[in-house]
Design an enzyme around this catalytic site. Sequence first.
Site, PDB file in Angstrom:
ATOM      1  N   CYS A   1       0.838  -1.205   0.000  1.00  0.00           N
ATOM      2  CA  CYS A   1       0.000   0.000   0.000  1.00  0.00           C
ATOM      3  C   CYS A   1       0.867   1.246   0.000  1.00  0.00           C
ATOM      4  CB  CYS A   1      -0.923  -0.022   1.223  1.00  0.00           C
ATOM      5  SG  CYS A   1      -1.874   1.479   1.426  1.00  0.00           S
TER       6      CYS A   1
ATOM      7  N   CYS B   1      -0.384   4.108   2.272  1.00  0.00           N
ATOM      8  CA  CYS B   1      -0.126   3.888   3.700  1.00  0.00           C
ATOM      9  C   CYS B   1       1.346   4.113   4.053  1.00  0.00           C
ATOM     10  CB  CYS B   1      -0.490   2.459   4.111  1.00  0.00           C
ATOM     11  SG  CYS B   1      -1.995   1.815   3.387  1.00  0.00           S
ATOM     12  N   ASP B   2       2.245   3.706   3.169  1.00  0.00           N
ATOM     13  CA  ASP B   2       3.657   3.595   3.579  1.00  0.00           C
ATOM     14  C   ASP B   2       4.636   4.480   2.832  1.00  0.00           C
ATOM     15  OD1 ASP B   2       2.881   1.636   5.387  1.00  0.00           O
ATOM     16  OD2 ASP B   2       3.122   0.024   3.930  1.00  0.00           O
TER      17      ASP B   2
END
Length: 322
Positions: free
Chosen positions: A134, A137-138
Amino acid sequence: MGKVYDVAIIGGGPAGLSAGLYASRAKMDAVIIEKGKWGGQAATTEELENYPGSMEHPTGPKVMERMKIQAEAFGTECLKEDVTGFDFSDQIKTVKLSKGEIKAKAIIYATGAQPMLLGAPGELEFRGKGVSYCATCDADFFTELDVVVIGGGDAAVEEAIYLTKFAEKVTIVHRRDEFRAAKSIVENAMQNDKISVIWNTVVEEIYGDGIVEGVKMKNIKNGEVTDFRTDGVFVFVGTKPITETIKGLVDMDAKGYIIADEEMRTSVEGVFAAGDVRVKSLRQVITACADGAIAAVNAEKYIEKNFEHILLPDAKKEGGWV
Ligand code: NAP
């Protein structure tokens, strides 16, 4: 019998939230049950440029948040719970939860899909320590660092573009010599100076010491194995349907996707499937939303045909039709 919902929707992604919106706008008593992140996979994708009308709010998380607010505004109940199974043997269906159960006249199963694993040594060991599925997200963990993106579909190329906002260098490693991704997405990527592509190559191993330090890659045309230093590996090699709780109860294809007709009806009467979890040719937010709407409309028709609108004392107290 306690409260009986008209429709219980499993999954709070674009398909489930659209089903909730349509169900509650049709004055059905609807609940959406989601165990993870509201918005599903769409909430993990940063660019959502191909969803009409989303230009002012192009990010996945924002659009999904607005979808949930809209469904709730019309009366859909949004429940954070873990569905563990179903009982479809009675006309009133049971959704089993980790704590208790819910009864509903119709079910819309809209659990979506989840990322496939690459299956290379080191992938699981370094998950969360440099290996990610993701970018939204990261990505910020990789500010000014170098990352590898594996895959050649929409997700890989789109997320590679997003990663360039943070990373110094993004290298897409693809097993063929052309992308599967949409041409417009590929064009954008090819114009981005931070992106380079290694064709006809597979990642055979992810290695490091506590965190990712590099990958071993093999050119599948000439068999050459090379060592490639990198700080992160983003894996986008496709998705698989999330069907554990309904496996064996409705018909599925060989890959485990639920078979539903044009009206989103599955092989069980009163059970509908919508979005990425069903067999279909185009898995996008727009088609998931359309599925959700169609499923809700047909759930309503199913309820009208199969249930008498008699308000029993219990139901009257709870506010539901039986
Ligand atoms: P996908 O379209 O199935 O693409 C998967 C990619 O991974 C393919 O390029 C495939 O290579 C490669 N691959 C598969 N297994 C591999 C392996 N073991 N090793 C190396 N490479 C491997 O999956 P996706 O990109 O996750 O997209 C899933 C669905 O969501 C699609 O329907 C897509 O259109 C949709 N989606 C849409 C958008 C958008 O419209 N904005 C964004 C994201 C996703 P080959 O090409 O050689 O098969």
